[in-house]
Design a protein around this motif. Structure first.
Motif, PDB file in Angstrom:
ATOM      1  N   GLY A   1      84.931  21.154 128.073  1.00  0.00           N
ATOM      2  CA  GLY A   1      85.819  20.001 127.993  1.00  0.00           C
ATOM      3  C   GLY A   1      85.125  18.681 127.717  1.00  0.00           C
ATOM      4  N   TYR A   2      83.905  18.717 127.239  1.00  0.00           N
ATOM      5  CA  TYR A   2      83.161  17.481 126.983  1.00  0.00           C
ATOM      6  C   TYR A   2      83.796  16.628 125.882  1.00  0.00           C
ATOM      7  CZ  TYR A   2      79.211  19.503 129.574  1.00  0.00           C
ATOM      8  OH  TYR A   2      78.402  20.060 130.527  1.00  0.00           O
TER       9      TYR A   2
ATOM     10  N   PRO B   1      85.038   9.415 124.449  1.00  0.00           N
ATOM     11  CA  PRO B   1      83.955   9.124 125.399  1.00  0.00           C
ATOM     12  C   PRO B   1      84.100   7.711 125.958  1.00  0.00           C
ATOM     13  CG  PRO B   1      83.114   9.308 123.141  1.00  0.00           C
ATOM     14  CD  PRO B   1      84.575   9.586 123.094  1.00  0.00           C
ATOM     15  N   ARG B   2      84.015   7.601 127.278  1.00  0.00           N
ATOM     16  CA  ARG B   2      84.117   6.286 127.930  1.00  0.00           C
ATOM     17  C   ARG B   2      83.027   6.177 128.991  1.00  0.00           C
ATOM     18  NH1 ARG B   2      89.054   7.041 126.145  1.00  0.00           N
ATOM     19  NH2 ARG B   2      90.697   5.525 125.968  1.00  0.00           N
TER      20      ARG B   2
ATOM     21  N   GLY C   1      75.064   3.051 126.544  1.00  0.00           N
ATOM     22  CA  GLY C   1      74.441   2.975 125.225  1.00  0.00           C
ATOM     23  C   GLY C   1      75.115   3.787 124.132  1.00  0.00           C
ATOM     24  N   TYR C   2      76.274   4.373 124.441  1.00  0.00           N
ATOM     25  CA  TYR C   2      76.941   5.251 123.466  1.00  0.00           C
ATOM     26  C   TYR C   2      77.268   4.509 122.168  1.00  0.00           C
ATOM     27  CZ  TYR C   2      79.952   8.953 121.653  1.00  0.00           C
ATOM     28  OH  TYR C   2      80.503   9.934 120.873  1.00  0.00           O
ATOM     29  N   GLU C   3      77.821   3.319 122.307  1.00  0.00           N
ATOM     30  CA  GLU C   3      78.220   2.544 121.121  1.00  0.00           C
ATOM     31  C   GLU C   3      77.021   2.190 120.241  1.00  0.00           C
ATOM     32  OE1 GLU C   3      79.063   1.540 124.289  1.00  0.00           O
ATOM     33  OE2 GLU C   3      81.088   2.387 124.264  1.00  0.00           O
ATOM     34  N   ALA C   4      75.842   2.070 120.845  1.00  0.00           N
ATOM     35  CA  ALA C   4      74.641   1.746 120.069  1.00  0.00           C
ATOM     36  C   ALA C   4      74.158   2.949 119.257  1.00  0.00           C
ATOM     37  CB  ALA C   4      73.527   1.261 120.997  1.00  0.00           C
TER      38      ALA C   4
ATOM     39  N   ASP D   1      86.931  12.724 118.981  1.00  0.00           N
ATOM     40  CA  ASP D   1      87.198  13.704 120.031  1.00  0.00           C
ATOM     41  C   ASP D   1      88.438  14.493 119.637  1.00  0.00           C
ATOM     42  OD1 ASP D   1      89.698  12.493 121.609  1.00  0.00           O
ATOM     43  OD2 ASP D   1      88.388  10.889 120.889  1.00  0.00           O
ATOM     44  N   PHE D   2      88.734  15.558 120.368  1.00  0.00           N
ATOM     45  CA  PHE D   2      89.851  16.412 120.004  1.00  0.00           C
ATOM     46  C   PHE D   2      91.210  15.763 120.235  1.00  0.00           C
ATOM     47  CE2 PHE D   2      86.592  19.772 120.118  1.00  0.00           C
ATOM     48  CZ  PHE D   2      86.834  20.308 118.856  1.00  0.00           C
ATOM     49  N   THR D   3      91.327  14.861 121.201  1.00  0.00           N
ATOM     50  CA  THR D   3      92.595  14.144 121.388  1.00  0.00           C
ATOM     51  C   THR D   3      92.878  13.270 120.178  1.00  0.00           C
ATOM     52  OG1 THR D   3      92.424  14.186 123.794  1.00  0.00           O
ATOM     53  CG2 THR D   3      93.830  12.482 122.848  1.00  0.00           C
ATOM     54  N   THR D   4      91.877  12.564 119.702  1.00  0.00           N
ATOM     55  CA  THR D   4      92.045  11.715 118.519  1.00  0.00           C
ATOM     56  C   THR D   4      92.372  12.561 117.293  1.00  0.00           C
ATOM     57  OG1 THR D   4      90.530  10.073 119.449  1.00  0.00           O
ATOM     58  CG2 THR D   4      90.902   9.991 117.056  1.00  0.00           C
TER      59      THR D   4
END
Length: 163
Positions: free
Chosen positions: A41-42, A47-48, A52-55, A62-65
């Motif tokens: 379920g990753y 992702p929230r 540093g994810y945005e960098a 993601d699958f919802t999007t």
């Protein structure tokens, strides 16, 4: 076929509409199969709160999007959906350490999705040909032959690792 004012133009419109519906059904069947590859379920939701994810990741996916895009009929080919699934996996491979469970899950998602997309592409091409023949349209298609709507699925495994 049964289009008022028919002729070749009417058949062409009927074929395009039917092919669009066929593609949508194919995508709606494929998406849950692809999402099921994310056993942990990753990648189900955006992702929230990841430091540093945005960098590291400029285009989160993601699958919802993907499901929302599918519901809006935003995919015009199987390859478009496959590209978003590849983006999910490549983002995770890029962000996560190679020894992490998320990285391993992304690696499995990427490699296993290739077979699912390939099978869906073959099924779509076969069903599209059957549809065209049933509607009295040329088998070679209006644009791009029997693979229109499919295009090349996932252009090989992307092994994006931490840079």
């Amino acid at each position: 076929s049964g289009v008022a004012g028919g002729g070749a133009e009417g058949v062409a419109l009927e074929v395009r509409a039917a092919e669009g519906q066929l593609l949508q059904r194919c995508l709606e069947k494929l998406l849950p199969e692809l999402a099921a590859l994310d056993a942990n379920g990753y990648f189900q939701t955006p992702p929230r709160g990841l430091p540093g994810y945005e960098a590291v990741v400029s285009h989160p996916m993601d699958f919802t999007t993907i499901g929302r895009k599918l519901a809006r009929n935003a995919y015009s080919t199987l390859a478009d959906l496959a590209s978003d699934v590849q983006l999910v996996a490549s983002n995770a491979l890029r962000y996560n350490a190679p020894n992490s469970r998320a990285w391993a899950s992304a690696d499995v998602l990427l490699s296993a999705s290739l077979a699912l997309v390939s099978r869906a592409t073959e099924t779509f091409a076969r069903e599209r040909l059957e549809l065209r023949l049933r509607l009295g349209a040329p088998a070679d298609g209006l644009q791009g032959g029997a693979d229109e709507g499919a295009r090349a699925p996932l252009a090989g495994p992307l092994r994006a690792r931490n840079a």
